[in-house]
Design a protein around this motif. Structure first.
Motif, PDB file in Angstrom:
ATOM      1  N   LYS A 177       0.828  -1.209   0.000  1.00 52.69           N
ATOM      2  CA  LYS A 177       0.000   0.000   0.000  1.00 52.69           C
ATOM      3  C   LYS A 177       0.860   1.256   0.000  1.00 52.69           C
ATOM      4  CE  LYS A 177      -2.740  -1.326   3.427  1.00 52.69           C
ATOM      5  NZ  LYS A 177      -3.810  -1.258   4.437  1.00 52.69           N
ATOM      6  N   MET A 178       2.008   1.235   0.695  1.00 53.55           N
ATOM      7  CA  MET A 178       2.887   2.410   0.681  1.00 53.55           C
ATOM      8  C   MET A 178       3.522   2.614  -0.696  1.00 53.55           C
ATOM      9  SD  MET A 178       4.767   2.585   4.395  1.00 53.55           S
ATOM     10  CE  MET A 178       4.996   0.844   4.639  1.00 53.55           C
ATOM     11  N   ALA A 179       3.714   1.535  -1.448  1.00 51.28           N
ATOM     12  CA  ALA A 179       4.299   1.643  -2.786  1.00 51.28           C
ATOM     13  C   ALA A 179       3.234   1.760  -3.869  1.00 51.28           C
ATOM     14  CB  ALA A 179       5.187   0.425  -3.068  1.00 51.28           C
ATOM     15  N   ALA A 180       1.947   1.901  -3.481  1.00 46.44           N
ATOM     16  CA  ALA A 180       0.873   1.911  -4.481  1.00 46.44           C
ATOM     17  C   ALA A 180       1.042   3.038  -5.491  1.00 46.44           C
ATOM     18  CB  ALA A 180      -0.476   2.027  -3.777  1.00 46.44           C
ATOM     19  N   HIS A 181       1.559   4.183  -5.056  1.00 50.80           N
ATOM     20  CA  HIS A 181       1.715   5.310  -5.979  1.00 50.80           C
ATOM     21  C   HIS A 181       2.712   4.980  -7.086  1.00 50.80           C
ATOM     22  CE1 HIS A 181       1.379   9.441  -7.232  1.00 50.80           C
ATOM     23  NE2 HIS A 181       2.683   9.584  -7.179  1.00 50.80           N
TER      24      HIS A 181
END
Length: 547
Positions: A398-402
């Motif tokens: 989720k933190m790397a979703a961008h």
């Protein structure tokens, strides 16, 4: 101010702002829903007052018709009294939702007076109908209506008027609150986003500039240029690292000169003198090795801070999305309340409640994003224990979703995996680096054709296995044996530091695990990580995970 302090300040400000916004938006949504329900209850009371007033006409009509047909009106009268009791009971229930004790006591007193007058009027209604006889229906009807106006209507009018007055006041107050909430919901997020963006830009600029200086110096040292002096600016971690490198180079230069001197004096010096110089040289090497390990530890922590800084823009974007539809739903609720003049239809009521529920759901999404960010931004503790790999992988993805969203789909299979033994924050750093590297290996624009696989399963000999695979461009075979070497990178200058995979290898090794890689150019790459399973009853370990 050190880099660590800046990062922690940035994380604290971000988490604090998001927490304040989440709490404020959740409070506004809750208050809006409660206020809407109170308005609906007051409008329903108006409807009941109108119904009771209308009964003053059709109840006498029914009794006169039954009397004219020669039927006993008791059943009709009892049914009317029962309906009246139910209406007044419903009025008391709706009044109890008002929430203010002083208003509740006054409302209940007026409702009780109206109920008694209404029931007394109905009790005398049957006698009036009987006295009217067959030909006096018109006169009995008028007498009943006049009696209702004189005995019941004053109490109903008073209660009705009080309810209309409070309903108008509550609508005006709630509309003002919604307007203020709308201004708050637009202004505060913009200010918060600007502050977070400014802090992120400052941290990223400092990290990028210092990293480039360190990389250039390390490259010169790798070519054997021991005269290199790295610039020392400020008192942060990068300045300490530069001073350590400079001390190491000075000591290495001294050591080289000392070895040259020993070589020249070898023919003349005695065996005892040679032994003494060798002991001195070994001690010097041990000291330099210790300093090099300290410098390496600072590099590991610097890579973690750089990862947090790299995600700053993505976090701002992820926060902005739920805020956008929270604001839209609040604006819709305010416009619908301004438009309504009477009681809403069931469809309108459901639409308003649905809009407020969606705003509440958006606030919950912002809260979950803050919890995921805290896993990576927390203080660097060295305690190891049971680690839920599914939760760590989910937070990292989720933190790397961008970085991933425009490149590939994330496919996760983690059912039935035992807990690993280690440090959750350190493992989150490893998986986050691997996921970001996998995303960078895939060209943007073909999301459905590419995927990043996160798979965990139980391995042999009390081990748990984790695979991070992608369908990207792959790694050339000549580079596979170098990818875990510090400062080795195939990315353009300024994009990669060459420390990410080296840091991952060091963290996994300190966990008692191992990491391997398989790759085929054009078909993708798979990293396989083996970690020890956490044994039940094992006490947490402190000081084992020092990097």
């Amino acid at each position: 101010m050190t880099v660590r302090t800046r990062i922690l300040l940035f994380a604290a400000v971000t988490v604090g702002l998001v927490a304040v916004l989440s709490g404020a938006l959740y409070s506004l949504a809750t208050r809006g829903r409660s206020s809407t329900e109170q308005v609906f209850a007051m409008q329903e009371r108006n409807t009941l007052y109108g119904k009771l007033t209308g009964d003053a006409v059709w109840v006498p009509h029914e009794l006169l018709e039954a009397h004219g047909r020669g039927q006993e009106p008791w059943a009709l009268l009892e049914a009317g009294q029962r309906r009246a009791e139910e209406d007044f009971a419903h009025l008391r229930e709706l009044a109890s939702r008002e929430g203010r004790p002083e208003a509740l006591s006054e409302d209940l007193a007026l409702i009780e007076l109206a109920r008694r007058a209404y029931l007394d009027w109905m009790a005398h209604l049957e006698a009036r109908v009987r006295q009217a006889g067959t030909g006096g229906g018109e006169r009995a009807l008028h007498e009943s209506i006049d009696a209702f106006r004189a005995e019941v209507m004053p109490h109903l009018d008073k209660a009705w008027a009080l309810n209309r007055e409070r309903l108008a006041w509550r609508k005006s107050v709630r509309l003002e609150v919604l307007r203020a909430s709308q201004v708050f919901s637009v202004t505060v997020p913009l200010v918060a986003l600007g502050l977070v963006s400014a802090l992120a830009a400052t941290v990223l600029f400092t990290l990028r500039r210092s990293s480039l200086e360190l990389l250039r110096g390390a490259a010169r040292i790798g070519r054997g240029d021991f005269t290199t002096e790295l610039p020392v600016k400020g008192r942060d971690e990068y300045a300490s690292l530069a001073r350590a490198f400079n001390r190491m180079m000075a000591e290495l230069r001294d050591t080289v000169r000392e070895k040259e001197r020993l070589a020249k004096a070898e023919a003349e010096a005695s065996e005892r003198e040679m032994r003494r110089y060798n002991i001195l040289l070994e001690e010097t090497v041990r000291q330099r090795t210790t300093e090099l390990e300290e410098a390496n530890a600072q590099l590991l922590f610097a890579d973690r801070l750089a990862t947090v800084g790299q995600l700053a823009a993505g976090v701002g974007h992820e926060i902005n999305n739920p805020l956008a539809f929270i604001l839209g739903n609040l604006s819709y609720a305010r416009e619908e309340l301004e438009r309504m003049q009477g009681a809403p239809s069931p469809l309108e009521r459901e639409e308003l409640l649905a809009a407020l529920s969606e705003a509440h759901e958006g606030a919950e999404r912002v809260k979950l994003l803050v919890q995921d960010l805290k896993m990576l931004a927390r203080a660097d503790d060295a305690v190891s224990g049971p680690v839920d790999l599914e939760a760590v992988l989910r937070s990292a993805s989720k933190m790397a979703a961008h970085e991933v969203r425009q490149r590939a789909r994330v496919v996760m299979r983690t059912e039935g995996t035992p807990r690993a033994h280690g440090n959750a924050a350190r493992l989150c750093q490893v998986f986050l680096n691997l996921i970001i590297n996998a995303a960078h290996a895939i060209a943007p624009g073909h999301v459905e054709q590419n995927e990043i696989r996160l798979v965990t399963r139980r391995g042999p000999d009390s081990r748990v296995l984790v695979e991070v695979g992608d369908t990207g461009c792959g790694i050339p075979s000549e580079n596979l044996e170098h990818i875990f070497r510090p400062f080795f990178t195939t990315k353009p200058a300024g994009v990669g530091s060459g420390l990410g995979l080296s840091v991952c290898h060091r963290i996994i090794t300190m966990h008692g695990g191992d990491i391997t890689v398989e790759s085929q150019p054009g078909r993708g790459t798979t990293f396989r990580i083996s970690l020890p399973v956490h044994l039940a009853g094992a006490a947490p370990e402190s000081g084992v995970m020092v990097a």
